[in-house]
Write a protein that holds these residues in place. Structure first.
Motif, mmCIF file in Angstrom:
data_model
loop_
_atom_site.group_PDB
_atom_site.id
_atom_site.type_symbol
_atom_site.label_atom_id
_atom_site.label_comp_id
_atom_site.label_asym_id
_atom_site.label_seq_id
_atom_site.Cartn_x
_atom_site.Cartn_y
_atom_site.Cartn_z
ATOM 1 N N PHE A 202 -3.348 -4.773 2.046
ATOM 2 C CA PHE A 202 -2.007 -4.418 1.561
ATOM 3 C C PHE A 202 -1.241 -3.508 2.512
ATOM 4 O O PHE A 202 -0.170 -3.009 2.169
ATOM 5 C CB PHE A 202 -2.107 -3.781 0.168
ATOM 6 N N LYS A 203 -1.816 -3.280 3.705
ATOM 7 C CA LYS A 203 -1.179 -2.340 4.647
ATOM 8 C C LYS A 203 -0.250 -3.042 5.628
ATOM 9 O O LYS A 203 -0.292 -4.246 5.787
ATOM 10 C CB LYS A 203 -2.260 -1.549 5.384
ATOM 11 N N SER B 148 -7.924 4.334 -9.529
ATOM 12 C CA SER B 148 -6.481 4.408 -9.756
ATOM 13 C C SER B 148 -5.805 3.165 -9.174
ATOM 14 O O SER B 148 -6.399 2.439 -8.368
ATOM 15 C CB SER B 148 -5.922 5.669 -9.098
ATOM 16 N N VAL B 149 -4.555 2.949 -9.564
ATOM 17 C CA VAL B 149 -3.768 1.846 -8.995
ATOM 18 C C VAL B 149 -3.620 2.069 -7.484
ATOM 19 O O VAL B 149 -3.710 1.124 -6.692
ATOM 20 C CB VAL B 149 -2.399 1.730 -9.706
ATOM 21 N N TYR B 150 -3.421 3.314 -7.090
ATOM 22 C CA TYR B 150 -3.350 3.647 -5.661
ATOM 23 C C TYR B 150 -4.605 3.177 -4.927
ATOM 24 O O TYR B 150 -4.531 2.547 -3.871
ATOM 25 C CB TYR B 150 -3.159 5.160 -5.481
ATOM 26 N N GLN B 151 -5.767 3.474 -5.499
ATOM 27 C CA GLN B 151 -7.033 3.091 -4.853
ATOM 28 C C GLN B 151 -7.207 1.579 -4.795
ATOM 29 O O GLN B 151 -7.748 1.049 -3.837
ATOM 30 C CB GLN B 151 -8.215 3.722 -5.592
ATOM 31 N N PHE C 216 2.583 2.165 -3.272
ATOM 32 C CA PHE C 216 1.716 2.806 -4.278
ATOM 33 C C PHE C 216 1.109 4.124 -3.791
ATOM 34 O O PHE C 216 0.360 4.764 -4.528
ATOM 35 C CB PHE C 216 0.620 1.836 -4.718
ATOM 36 N N LYS C 217 1.423 4.499 -2.557
ATOM 37 C CA LYS C 217 0.898 5.753 -2.007
ATOM 38 C C LYS C 217 1.759 6.907 -2.495
ATOM 39 O O LYS C 217 2.610 7.437 -1.781
ATOM 40 C CB LYS C 217 0.879 5.672 -0.478
ATOM 41 N N TYR D 81 0.838 -1.210 0.000
ATOM 42 C CA TYR D 81 0.000 0.000 0.000
ATOM 43 C C TYR D 81 0.875 1.264 0.000
ATOM 44 O O TYR D 81 0.651 2.187 -0.789
ATOM 45 C CB TYR D 81 -0.927 -0.007 1.217
ATOM 46 N N PHE E 166 -4.922 -0.566 -4.292
ATOM 47 C CA PHE E 166 -4.105 -1.073 -3.181
ATOM 48 C C PHE E 166 -4.458 -0.432 -1.833
ATOM 49 O O PHE E 166 -3.855 -0.763 -0.820
ATOM 50 C CB PHE E 166 -2.617 -0.901 -3.484
ATOM 51 N N LYS E 167 -5.411 0.502 -1.859
ATOM 52 C CA LYS E 167 -5.825 1.162 -0.621
ATOM 53 C C LYS E 167 -6.819 0.260 0.112
ATOM 54 O O LYS E 167 -8.043 0.449 0.059
ATOM 55 C CB LYS E 167 -6.458 2.526 -0.929
ATOM 56 N N SER E 168 -6.292 -0.743 0.759
ATOM 57 C CA SER E 168 -7.088 -1.744 1.465
ATOM 58 C C SER E 168 -6.225 -2.293 2.596
ATOM 59 O O SER E 168 -5.001 -2.403 2.454
ATOM 60 C CB SER E 168 -7.458 -2.863 0.492
ATOM 61 N N PHE F 276 0.584 7.250 -8.793
ATOM 62 C CA PHE F 276 -0.407 6.180 -8.984
ATOM 63 C C PHE F 276 -1.830 6.619 -8.675
ATOM 64 O O PHE F 276 -2.738 5.800 -8.649
ATOM 65 C CB PHE F 276 -0.026 4.961 -8.126
ATOM 66 N N LYS F 277 -2.018 7.920 -8.428
ATOM 67 C CA LYS F 277 -3.364 8.411 -8.051
ATOM 68 C C LYS F 277 -4.153 8.884 -9.262
ATOM 69 O O LYS F 277 -3.612 9.131 -10.305
ATOM 70 C CB LYS F 277 -3.233 9.521 -6.999
#
Lengths: 72, 72
Positions: B71-72, B61-64, A66-67, A63, B66-68, A71-72
């Motif tokens: 993946f943290k 987005s790819v960022y979104q 990709f932050k 995460y 992985f925003k879970s 990638f946004k």
């Protein structure tokens, strides 16, 4: 911008923040130095398993890798 | 948990939120339905280019993607 280029920019940025050479970094993540170099050159369609290896070697989660505005 | 399993869980969750069948979804992202099925089964080491295709098909987005917490 091609996603491979974005991955390369992000990896180089994070590796440099850690103050690691490509050689040291490749040793930590157990990937070949030439492979790391070609990722940073935006030439590789990296798999998620290798992204995870890279993130771990950078002491971060997938995460966090990709932050980035890339990638946004 | 293996990263391939995490990717599968995440994709299935997001596809279901969109109310899309595997068939409709595979058509939108221009990937084979059997390939989508095997990703959801946690069997695939998906490349970043295909993650990007999947994210675009999910309007995110790819960022979104992985925003879970996975993946943290």
């Amino acid at each position: 911008m091609d996603i491979r280029i974005k991955i390369g920019i992000r990896l180089k940025e994070l590796r440099n923040e850690k103050g690691l050479s490509q050689e040291k970094f490749s040793f930590i993540c157990e990937l070949d130095r030439t492979y790391i170099a070609s990722i940073e050159q935006g030439k590789r369609n990296v798999s998620i398993a290798n992204i995870e290896k890279i993130a771990k070697a950078l002491d971060m989660s997938v995460y966090q890798f990709f932050k980035s505005d890339l990638f946004k």
